[in-house]
Write an enzyme that holds these catalytic residues in place. Structure first.
Site, PDB file in Angstrom:
ATOM      1  N   GLU A  43      75.720  45.219 114.916  1.00 38.49           N
ATOM      2  CA  GLU A  43      75.068  45.242 116.227  1.00 38.49           C
ATOM      3  C   GLU A  43      73.650  45.744 116.014  1.00 38.49           C
ATOM      4  OE1 GLU A  43      75.329  46.826 120.849  1.00 38.49           O
ATOM      5  OE2 GLU A  43      76.481  47.817 119.401  1.00 38.49           O
ATOM      6  N   GLU A  68      69.996  50.892 114.680  1.00 36.05           N
ATOM      7  CA  GLU A  68      69.285  51.475 115.819  1.00 36.05           C
ATOM      8  C   GLU A  68      67.982  52.083 115.297  1.00 36.05           C
ATOM      9  OE1 GLU A  68      69.427  51.807 119.231  1.00 36.05           O
ATOM     10  OE2 GLU A  68      67.638  53.009 118.870  1.00 36.05           O
ATOM     11  N   ASP A 117      66.054  45.196 124.318  1.00 34.86           N
ATOM     12  CA  ASP A 117      64.817  45.492 125.070  1.00 34.86           C
ATOM     13  C   ASP A 117      64.157  44.190 125.513  1.00 34.86           C
ATOM     14  OD1 ASP A 117      65.429  48.049 124.386  1.00 34.86           O
ATOM     15  OD2 ASP A 117      63.696  48.400 123.091  1.00 34.86           O
ATOM     16  N   LYS A 121      56.124  41.548 128.568  1.00 37.04           N
ATOM     17  CA  LYS A 121      54.799  40.915 128.406  1.00 37.04           C
ATOM     18  C   LYS A 121      54.872  39.752 127.412  1.00 37.04           C
ATOM     19  CE  LYS A 121      51.959  44.903 129.483  1.00 37.04           C
ATOM     20  NZ  LYS A 121      52.000  46.266 128.955  1.00 37.04           N
ATOM     21  N   THR A 191      79.617  47.674 126.887  1.00 36.07           N
ATOM     22  CA  THR A 191      78.654  48.558 126.238  1.00 36.07           C
ATOM     23  C   THR A 191      78.236  49.627 127.260  1.00 36.07           C
ATOM     24  OG1 THR A 191      76.536  47.575 126.900  1.00 36.07           O
ATOM     25  CG2 THR A 191      77.768  46.441 125.166  1.00 36.07           C
ATOM     26  N   GLU A 192      77.472  50.612 126.785  1.00 32.22           N
ATOM     27  CA  GLU A 192      77.006  51.651 127.723  1.00 32.22           C
ATOM     28  C   GLU A 192      76.130  51.046 128.829  1.00 32.22           C
ATOM     29  OE1 GLU A 192      76.261  53.722 124.385  1.00 32.22           O
ATOM     30  OE2 GLU A 192      77.825  55.197 124.793  1.00 32.22           O
ATOM     31  N   TYR A 193      75.198  50.188 128.425  1.00 34.12           N
ATOM     32  CA  TYR A 193      74.308  49.579 129.419  1.00 34.12           C
ATOM     33  C   TYR A 193      75.069  48.645 130.349  1.00 34.12           C
ATOM     34  CZ  TYR A 193      69.799  51.278 127.672  1.00 34.12           C
ATOM     35  OH  TYR A 193      68.732  52.053 127.333  1.00 34.12           O
TER      36      TYR A 193
HETATM   37  N1  SAH Z   1      73.386  48.020 122.855  1.00 37.50           N
HETATM   38  C1  SAH Z   1      73.412  49.237 123.664  1.00 37.50           C
HETATM   39  C2  SAH Z   1      72.004  49.807 123.887  1.00 37.50           C
HETATM   40  C3  SAH Z   1      71.056  48.880 124.624  1.00 37.50           C
HETATM   41  S1  SAH Z   1      69.409  49.555 124.797  1.00 37.50           S
HETATM   42  C4  SAH Z   1      74.118  48.966 124.972  1.00 37.50           C
HETATM   43  O1  SAH Z   1      74.293  47.807 125.332  1.00 37.50           O
HETATM   44  O2  SAH Z   1      74.503  49.926 125.643  1.00 37.50           O
HETATM   45  C5  SAH Z   1      68.604  48.766 123.426  1.00 37.50           C
HETATM   46  C6  SAH Z   1      68.679  49.605 122.176  1.00 37.50           C
HETATM   47  O3  SAH Z   1      68.140  48.827 121.118  1.00 37.50           O
HETATM   48  C7  SAH Z   1      67.845  50.875 122.243  1.00 37.50           C
HETATM   49  O4  SAH Z   1      68.633  51.963 121.786  1.00 37.50           O
HETATM   50  C8  SAH Z   1      66.674  50.592 121.299  1.00 37.50           C
HETATM   51  O5  SAH Z   1      66.175  51.753 120.669  1.00 37.50           O
HETATM   52  C9  SAH Z   1      67.280  49.612 120.320  1.00 37.50           C
HETATM   53  N2  SAH Z   1      66.313  48.683 119.732  1.00 37.50           N
HETATM   54  C10 SAH Z   1      65.465  47.889 120.433  1.00 37.50           C
HETATM   55  N3  SAH Z   1      64.691  47.170 119.612  1.00 37.50           N
HETATM   56  C11 SAH Z   1      65.069  47.492 118.346  1.00 37.50           C
HETATM   57  C12 SAH Z   1      64.617  47.073 117.073  1.00 37.50           C
HETATM   58  N4  SAH Z   1      63.629  46.202 116.928  1.00 37.50           N
HETATM   59  N5  SAH Z   1      65.211  47.602 115.984  1.00 37.50           N
HETATM   60  C13 SAH Z   1      66.211  48.504 116.125  1.00 37.50           C
HETATM   61  N6  SAH Z   1      66.667  48.949 117.317  1.00 37.50           N
HETATM   62  C14 SAH Z   1      66.103  48.446 118.420  1.00 37.50           C
END
Ligand code: SAH
Length: 212
Positions: A43, A68, A117, A121, A191-193
């Site tokens: 993941e 992460e 994320d 933009k 997932t948490e989100y």
């Molecule tokens: N997957 C989890 C968290 C979602 S938030 C859920 O669904 O609950 C997105 C997470 O991805 C954040 O913790 C952020 O720090 C991480 N993240 C975003 N872009 C990333 C990147 N380029 N490399 C590693 N981690 C990243």
């Protein structure tokens, strides 16, 4: 090792067996890192790790790697692992742009992207984890019959991802714009989100992106 004795999250991560601190050294030899031949699923953007921990618990014959970029978030996953140890899970703190330094051809069976994320933009589009740039990176290490499973409540990011995948020649299956009221809900691990946004009433988009 007990995490509560360790002050900073960076230090906690550096001193923990679950965290691979020089993941480039395992490129091509992740099976050895786990000590077996089981499939490897990752993941990217794992956050606090609830989703992957649950998969690891439900599927002891699959190895999971959580990626992460922030120590402060990754340390929460570590705490969970300390409480509920798993020998089929490892963690990497890294920026996913460098993922090709870490995994070799055919090394990964599946990629999970959950609530990535959005980078709203336009000029940041290539930072989105489903951009054509990232798909090209995944293409190098994801098994040909493997796939990406993507979930998000963000409709713009979802639409962008579908376009990018099509543009890059990947196939879209199991597509739903309301996962929780769809046939694909069976076996879904939240997932948490996902818990947070679905409890606010946001429908969850989900798609499988593959090359077969
Ligand atoms: N997957 C989890 C968290 C979602 S938030 C859920 O669904 O609950 C997105 C997470 O991805 C954040 O913790 C952020 O720090 C991480 N993240 C975003 N872009 C990333 C990147 N380029 N490399 C590693 N981690 C990243």
């Amino acid at each position: 090792m007990r995490l509560r004795n360790v002050k900073g999250s960076r230090e906690a991560i550096a001193a923990n067996d679950y965290v691979i601190n020089e993941p480039e050294k395992n490129k091509g030899s992740w099976k050895q890192a786990f000590g077996n031949d089981n499939p490897i699923m990752i993941e990217i953007g794992m956050g606090k790790g609830k989703f992957l921990m649950e998969l690891a618990k439900n599927n002891p014959d699959i190895n999971y790697i959580g990626i992460e970029k922030y120590s402060s978030v990754l340390v929460r996953a570590l705490e969970k692992l300390e409480e509920d140890p798993r020998d089929n899970m490892l963690l990497i703190r890294m920026e996913a742009e460098n993922i090709n330094d870490v995994f070799d051809t055919d090394e990964v069976d599946r990629i999970y992207l959950n609530f990535s994320d959005p980078w709203p933009k336009d000029r940041h589009a290539k930072r989105r984890l489903t951009s054509r740039e990232f798909l090209a990176r995944y293409d190098q290490f994801l098994k040909k019959d493997g796939y990406i499973q993507f979930k998000t409540d963000n409709n713009d990011l979802f639409d962008f991802s579908l376009e990018e995948a099509k543009e890059a020649g990947w196939n879209l299956t199991e597509l739903t714009r309301d996962l929780h009221n769809s046939e694909y809900i069976e076996g879904n691990v939240m997932t948490e989100y996902e818990e947070k946004f679905s409890s606010m009433g946001n429908p969850i988009n989900r798609v499988v992106i593959s090359r077969i």
